[in-house]
Design a protein around this motif. Structure first.
Motif, short mmCIF file in Angstrom:
data_model
loop_
_atom_site.label_atom_id
_atom_site.label_comp_id
_atom_site.label_asym_id
_atom_site.label_seq_id
_atom_site.Cartn_x
_atom_site.Cartn_y
_atom_site.Cartn_z
N ASP A 1 16.82 15.20 38.56
CA ASP A 1 17.14 13.83 38.18
C ASP A 1 18.53 13.71 37.56
O ASP A 1 19.04 12.60 37.37
N VAL A 2 19.15 14.83 37.25
CA VAL A 2 20.44 14.83 36.55
C VAL A 2 21.57 14.82 37.58
O VAL A 2 21.83 15.83 38.23
N GLN A 3 22.24 13.69 37.70
CA GLN A 3 23.32 13.54 38.67
C GLN A 3 24.67 13.87 38.03
O GLN A 3 24.85 13.73 36.82
N LEU A 4 25.63 14.26 38.88
CA LEU A 4 26.91 14.77 38.39
C LEU A 4 27.67 13.78 37.50
O LEU A 4 28.11 14.14 36.41
N LYS A 5 27.83 12.53 37.95
CA LYS A 5 28.68 11.60 37.20
C LYS A 5 28.18 11.34 35.78
O LYS A 5 28.93 11.53 34.82
N PRO A 6 26.91 10.94 35.60
CA PRO A 6 26.45 10.74 34.21
C PRO A 6 26.35 12.06 33.44
O PRO A 6 26.57 12.09 32.23
N ALA A 7 26.04 13.15 34.15
CA ALA A 7 25.95 14.45 33.49
C ALA A 7 27.31 14.88 32.94
O ALA A 7 27.40 15.52 31.88
N TYR A 8 28.37 14.53 33.65
CA TYR A 8 29.72 14.86 33.19
C TYR A 8 30.02 14.12 31.88
O TYR A 8 30.60 14.69 30.95
N ASN A 9 29.61 12.84 31.79
CA ASN A 9 29.80 12.08 30.55
C ASN A 9 29.02 12.71 29.40
O ASN A 9 29.50 12.78 28.27
N LEU A 10 27.82 13.18 29.72
CA LEU A 10 27.00 13.84 28.69
C LEU A 10 27.64 15.15 28.25
O LEU A 10 27.68 15.46 27.06
N ALA A 11 28.16 15.91 29.21
CA ALA A 11 28.80 17.18 28.88
C ALA A 11 30.01 16.96 27.98
O ALA A 11 30.26 17.74 27.03
N ARG A 12 30.77 15.91 28.24
CA ARG A 12 31.93 15.60 27.40
C ARG A 12 31.48 15.22 25.99
O ARG A 12 32.09 15.62 25.00
N ALA A 13 30.41 14.44 25.90
CA ALA A 13 29.91 14.03 24.58
C ALA A 13 29.44 15.24 23.78
O ALA A 13 29.61 15.30 22.56
N LEU A 14 28.89 16.23 24.46
CA LEU A 14 28.41 17.43 23.78
C LEU A 14 29.56 18.27 23.24
O LEU A 14 29.34 19.19 22.44
N GLY A 15 30.77 17.98 23.66
CA GLY A 15 31.93 18.71 23.15
C GLY A 15 32.25 18.39 21.71
O GLY A 15 32.97 19.15 21.04
N ASN A 16 31.71 17.28 21.21
CA ASN A 16 31.88 16.92 19.81
C ASN A 16 30.70 17.47 19.02
O ASN A 16 29.54 17.17 19.31
N THR A 17 30.97 18.29 18.01
CA THR A 17 29.90 18.98 17.28
C THR A 17 28.90 18.03 16.66
O THR A 17 27.69 18.22 16.78
N ASP A 18 29.40 16.98 15.98
CA ASP A 18 28.50 16.02 15.35
C ASP A 18 27.66 15.28 16.38
O ASP A 18 26.45 15.09 16.20
N ALA A 19 28.31 14.86 17.45
CA ALA A 19 27.59 14.15 18.51
C ALA A 19 26.55 15.06 19.15
O ALA A 19 25.45 14.62 19.49
N ALA A 20 26.89 16.34 19.33
CA ALA A 20 25.97 17.29 19.94
C ALA A 20 24.69 17.43 19.12
O ALA A 20 23.58 17.54 19.67
N GLU A 21 24.84 17.40 17.80
CA GLU A 21 23.66 17.50 16.94
C GLU A 21 22.76 16.28 17.09
O GLU A 21 21.53 16.39 17.16
N ARG A 22 23.37 15.11 17.17
CA ARG A 22 22.58 13.89 17.34
C ARG A 22 21.92 13.84 18.71
O ARG A 22 20.78 13.40 18.85
#
Length: 341
Positions: free
Chosen positions: A218-239
């Motif tokens: 169910d995980v498609q490339l385009k939205p997954a890329y946005n999620l991967a970028r968000a995970l690059g922020n430590t605080d955001a990754a925790e949330r």
């Protein structure tokens, strides 16, 4: 498979000579008539075609090359059912797999480079009423990098290979075959460097975040890329991790009740929303209403200037009165918290 991909696959195979040894004559697939055999030989002698021998192998003597993107352990009767039925209906496997010879393990003679689902399906059928079924394959002499390119080419035409599987396969290959050089890898795979860069970033999404989805497919490339970028922020990754844990629990509860859990788009929306919220609000307990059976019947998904999103959970065993009472309770709790007026 698209025409260009098909031509590339043939080119890749034809550029690699077959190995020196051949299986016993009984295992080779021959033309069914003398006329077709003579015609085939004439074409080979004239240089119009290249002779490719197909073999019927014992799948137990064939292992699966770990460099392929497809995860063999995730194959099962359900996701191979269509292929299994096709093999039964056609009296055997029609499209050959591509294998290469094994010299480092006496338990195997070959390993699958392309055709993992075909191997699994034939093996399954041999264990379920078709003990004499053989695995159809053609042998190619390929090094690891060429084998990776061939397997990747086939997987691009397969919708049942998830973007996550391919992304992780690319990340592994980048180190194993291309010394970490993305530009060279993109050139060899004939893909754009930008697209490859996105795939490699998606490969970094950890399993605990992916558990929020009902399936990796169910995980498609385009939205997954946005999620991967968000995970690059430590605080955001925790949330995001907190939200993913809640979503994984919802998915597990839905499977237990025999229902579908949150959709992929809903999961992605909630994970990215978690990345944008402040830590304090994410640490608050979610607002949920449970039925008399103790199951979640209603939950607040989001509260913002556009409105309130409340989810009604199926399979909770709640009646109409419970839902109406729950809605009233939710509004009172939101007002008490100052989120609505």
């Amino acid at each position: 498979m698209a025409r260009k991909q098909s031509d590339y696959l043939k080119e890749l195979l034809s550029s690699e000579p077959d190995g020196p040894a051949t299986p016993p004559a009984a295992e080779r697939v021959r033309p069914t008539t003398l006329l077709s055999r003579e015609s085939a030989l004439a074409r080979v002698q004239s240089g119009q075609t290249r002779q490719v021998t197909q073999h019927l192998l014992d799948p137990a003597r064939v292992r699966v090359w770990p460099g392929n993107a497809r995860i063999y352990a995730q194959l099962n009767e359900q996701n191979c059912r269509e292929l299994i039925d096709s093999i039964i209906a056609e009296g055997g496997q029609k499209v050959p797999a591509v294998v290469r010879r094994v010299t480092d393990d006496p338990a195997y003679d070959y390993e699958v480079v392309a055709g993992t689902r075909r191997h699994w399906s034939v093996q399954w059928l041999r264990n379920h009423s078709y003990p004499d079924l053989r695995f159809l394959a053609q042998v190619a002499n390929l090094d690891d990098e060429a084998a990776f390119r061939l397997a990747d080419l086939e997987n691009r035409a397969r919708q049942d290979v998830s973007d996550i599987e391919r992304a992780r396969n690319y990340a592994s290959a980048l180190t194993l075959h291309y010394d970490g050089k993305q530009k060279r890898m993109a050139e060899r795979l004939r893909v754009s460097p930008g697209w490859l860069s996105k795939m490699l970033q998606v490969a970094n999404i950890p399993d605990n975040i992916l558990a929020a989805f009902s399936s990796w497919h169910d995980v498609q490339l385009k939205p997954a890329y946005n999620l991967a970028r968000a995970l690059g922020n430590t605080d955001a990754a925790e949330r995001i991790a907190v939200a993913a844990t809640r979503l994984a629990q919802e998915q597990a509860e839905a499977r237990k009740q025999g229902h579908e859990g949150p959709s992929a788009s809903e999961v992605m929306r909630r994970l990215l929303h978690a990345a944008q919220n402040d830590a304090a609000s994410m640490n608050e307990a979610p607002i949920e209403i449970r039925s008399a059976l103790g199951r979640v019947a209603m939950s607040v998904q989001s509260v913002n200037r556009q409105g309130i999103t409340i989810r009604l959970h199926t399979g909770a065993g709640a009646d109409t009165d419970e839902y109406l009472s729950g809605l009233k309770d939710i509004l009172e709790r939101l007002r008490a918290s100052g989120k609505i007026f």
